[in-house]
Scaffold this motif. Structure first.
Motif, mmCIF file in Angstrom:
data_model
loop_
_atom_site.group_PDB
_atom_site.id
_atom_site.type_symbol
_atom_site.label_atom_id
_atom_site.label_comp_id
_atom_site.label_asym_id
_atom_site.label_seq_id
_atom_site.Cartn_x
_atom_site.Cartn_y
_atom_site.Cartn_z
ATOM 1 N N VAL A 184 -28.014 -8.703 31.112
ATOM 2 C CA VAL A 184 -28.150 -7.488 30.314
ATOM 3 C C VAL A 184 -27.790 -7.717 28.852
ATOM 4 N N ASP A 185 -26.760 -8.499 28.597
ATOM 5 C CA ASP A 185 -26.306 -8.705 27.222
ATOM 6 C C ASP A 185 -27.401 -9.302 26.338
ATOM 7 N N GLU A 186 -28.340 -10.021 26.919
ATOM 8 C CA GLU A 186 -29.410 -10.646 26.150
ATOM 9 C C GLU A 186 -30.481 -9.659 25.712
ATOM 10 N N ILE A 187 -30.599 -8.537 26.418
ATOM 11 C CA ILE A 187 -31.718 -7.618 26.152
ATOM 12 C C ILE A 187 -31.287 -6.231 25.698
ATOM 13 N N ARG A 188 -29.988 -5.946 25.702
ATOM 14 C CA ARG A 188 -29.526 -4.579 25.434
ATOM 15 C C ARG A 188 -30.034 -4.052 24.093
ATOM 16 N N GLU A 189 -29.917 -4.842 23.030
ATOM 17 C CA GLU A 189 -30.320 -4.362 21.712
ATOM 18 C C GLU A 189 -31.809 -4.032 21.667
ATOM 19 N N GLN A 190 -32.633 -4.821 22.346
ATOM 20 C CA GLN A 190 -34.063 -4.531 22.401
ATOM 21 C C GLN A 190 -34.330 -3.206 23.108
ATOM 22 N N LEU A 191 -33.634 -2.998 24.216
ATOM 23 C CA LEU A 191 -33.817 -1.755 24.973
ATOM 24 C C LEU A 191 -33.366 -0.543 24.166
ATOM 25 N N LEU A 192 -32.233 -0.660 23.494
ATOM 26 C CA LEU A 192 -31.720 0.456 22.706
ATOM 27 C C LEU A 192 -32.633 0.762 21.520
ATOM 28 N N SER A 193 -33.272 -0.268 20.975
ATOM 29 C CA SER A 193 -34.213 -0.057 19.881
ATOM 30 C C SER A 193 -35.415 0.750 20.363
ATOM 31 N N ILE A 194 -35.967 0.354 21.503
ATOM 32 C CA ILE A 194 -37.104 1.090 22.071
ATOM 33 C C ILE A 194 -36.710 2.518 22.398
ATOM 34 N N GLU A 195 -35.568 2.666 23.051
ATOM 35 C CA GLU A 195 -35.079 3.990 23.429
ATOM 36 C C GLU A 195 -34.873 4.868 22.198
ATOM 37 N N GLY A 196 -34.291 4.314 21.148
ATOM 38 C CA GLY A 196 -34.014 5.081 19.940
ATOM 39 C C GLY A 196 -35.265 5.545 19.222
ATOM 40 N N ARG A 197 -36.267 4.667 19.130
ATOM 41 C CA ARG A 197 -37.513 5.042 18.459
ATOM 42 C C ARG A 197 -38.260 6.132 19.220
ATOM 43 N N GLY A 249 -21.374 0.026 34.222
ATOM 44 C CA GLY A 249 -22.786 0.286 33.991
ATOM 45 C C GLY A 249 -23.517 -0.955 33.518
ATOM 46 N N TYR A 250 -24.721 -0.743 33.009
ATOM 47 C CA TYR A 250 -25.577 -1.851 32.585
ATOM 48 C C TYR A 250 -26.120 -1.629 31.173
ATOM 49 N N LEU A 251 -26.740 -0.481 30.944
ATOM 50 C CA LEU A 251 -27.311 -0.214 29.624
ATOM 51 C C LEU A 251 -26.221 0.137 28.616
ATOM 52 N N ARG A 270 -16.430 0.346 27.690
ATOM 53 C CA ARG A 270 -15.357 0.745 26.787
ATOM 54 C C ARG A 270 -14.291 1.438 27.621
ATOM 55 N N PRO A 271 -13.034 1.331 27.220
ATOM 56 C CA PRO A 271 -11.974 2.019 27.973
ATOM 57 C C PRO A 271 -12.258 3.517 28.076
ATOM 58 N N GLY A 272 -12.219 4.024 29.298
ATOM 59 C CA GLY A 272 -12.426 5.452 29.505
ATOM 60 C C GLY A 272 -13.874 5.884 29.553
ATOM 61 N N ARG A 273 -14.809 4.984 29.351
ATOM 62 C CA ARG A 273 -16.236 5.343 29.368
ATOM 63 C C ARG A 273 -16.837 5.023 30.729
ATOM 64 N N ALA A 274 -17.333 6.054 31.406
ATOM 65 C CA ALA A 274 -17.996 5.866 32.702
ATOM 66 C C ALA A 274 -19.437 5.453 32.439
ATOM 67 N N SER A 275 -19.650 4.183 32.151
ATOM 68 C CA SER A 275 -20.951 3.731 31.661
ATOM 69 C C SER A 275 -22.070 3.839 32.695
ATOM 70 N N LEU A 276 -21.759 3.677 33.983
ATOM 71 C CA LEU A 276 -22.815 3.842 34.984
ATOM 72 C C LEU A 276 -23.288 5.292 35.035
ATOM 73 N N ILE A 277 -22.361 6.229 34.886
ATOM 74 C CA ILE A 277 -22.737 7.648 34.863
ATOM 75 C C ILE A 277 -23.658 7.911 33.680
ATOM 76 N N LEU A 278 -23.311 7.371 32.522
ATOM 77 C CA LEU A 278 -24.137 7.552 31.333
ATOM 78 C C LEU A 278 -25.521 6.927 31.527
ATOM 79 N N ASP A 279 -25.570 5.765 32.179
ATOM 80 C CA ASP A 279 -26.864 5.131 32.475
ATOM 81 C C ASP A 279 -27.737 6.062 33.305
ATOM 82 N N LEU A 280 -27.171 6.589 34.363
ATOM 83 C CA LEU A 280 -27.945 7.396 35.308
ATOM 84 C C LEU A 280 -28.321 8.766 34.753
ATOM 85 N N VAL A 281 -27.433 9.343 33.960
ATOM 86 C CA VAL A 281 -27.700 10.660 33.378
ATOM 87 C C VAL A 281 -28.947 10.632 32.500
#
Length: 291
Positions: free
Chosen positions: A166-179, A239-241, A245-256
């Motif tokens: 995931v670490d290799e592709i995260r920035e690409q995915l976030l760029s697509i998602e953001g646009r 999570g994956y995407l 971070r401390p206190g961040r439920a990243s899998l929940i944020l991914d799924l939401v």
């Protein structure tokens, strides 16, 4: 306070409410007056959205034994606590594999799937908006479909995103998602027009009515997804995407991300376009609007 048909999600938003147990029923009281009695078997979950709500320990025990989760949200919709039975944690094998998947191609597939699901639902909702404007506003209809074409073109970039973790592709995915997000929220602004002011999508600290509605809905959705993750035996904080971070439920944020559009955005836009009264006082939605 509101509830729906079976199975019930009980939402308690009134100050001074007491939740207790009477035999096999949950009792809702305010100032010693019984407002409602519900059999525990008919309750799916409980959401408490006011700091002035009291719960009896025997009611909590009954809920835990029956697998009824209790979520606590601020009046603005931000989750801050959850009561759930420790027996719902699932098997450790599931969580071990979830953590290991972050380091291999399974995590890549999952992160891409979250973004794909989100964009597909954004595109679907944009088509829904366009459909009901074809006969009343052809110019807006054409504008929305031009935006849909831009979204679908950007969506195709996902095919070229490749990596071993995931670490290799995260920035690409976030760029697509953001646009895509910029195009999507632009369409939402066009659809609501001048019915309600909506300049930009704001997450934390938003006090304008439209963002307040979105954040309130997302808060309830967040608590529902968290409950589903626990029942599935998964680790909410792995999570994956979204990065760890401390206190961040990243899998929940991914799924939401995949449910925001159809569950919350569509509802909020419909409320605005129907002319539903939306009131904000001291930076938060009033009780009637929340209900």
């Amino acid at each position: 306070m509101s509830s729906a048909a079976k199975p019930v999600q009980l939402i308690v938003a009134d100050f001074g409410v007491f939740l207790g147990k009477k035999s096999e029923r949950l009792v809702v009281k305010k100032e010693r007056e019984t407002l409602q009695e519900l059999p525990f078997y008919s309750i799916e979950s409980i959401v408490v959205m006011n700091p002035g709500v009291s719960l009896s320990s025997d009611m909590i025990q009954e809920c835990m034994e029956r697998g009824i989760q209790i979520d606590f949200l601020t009046p603005s919709g931000k989750p801050y606590a959850k009561l759930t039975s420790p027996s719902l944690s699932g098997t450790v094998i599931t969580r071990r594999e979830q953590l290991l998947a972050y380091q291999d191609v399974r995590g890549v597939r999952l992160a891409k799937a979250f973004v794909e699901g989100k964009i597909r639902n954004q595109s679907s909702l944009m088509k829904y908006f366009a459909k009901y404007r074809k006969t009343v506003d052809l110019e807006l209809y054409n504008e929305i479909y031009e935006d849909i074409e831009r979204v679908e073109k950007t969506f195709l970039e996902l095919r070229d995103v490749k990596g071993k973790c995931v670490d290799e592709i995260r920035e690409q995915l976030l760029s697509i998602e953001g646009r895509v997000g910029e195009i999507y929220w632009g369409v939402v602004r066009k659809v609501i027009g001048n019915r309600l002011e909506f300049a930009n999508r704001e997450h934390r600290g938003a006090d304008d009515p439209f963002n307040s509605l979105l954040n309130y809905g997302y808060g309830i959705l967040y608590s529902q997804v968290w409950g589903a993750v626990i029942l599935a035996g998964l680790e909410p904080f792995a999570g994956y995407l979204h990065v760890d971070r401390p206190g961040r439920a990243s899998l929940i944020l991914d799924l939401v991300e995949e449910f925001r559009q159809q569950v919350v955005d569509r509802t909020v836009v419909a409320m605005v376009n129907r002319g539903t009264p939306i009131k904000v006082e001291e930076g938060r939605l009033v009780s009637e609007t929340r209900q």
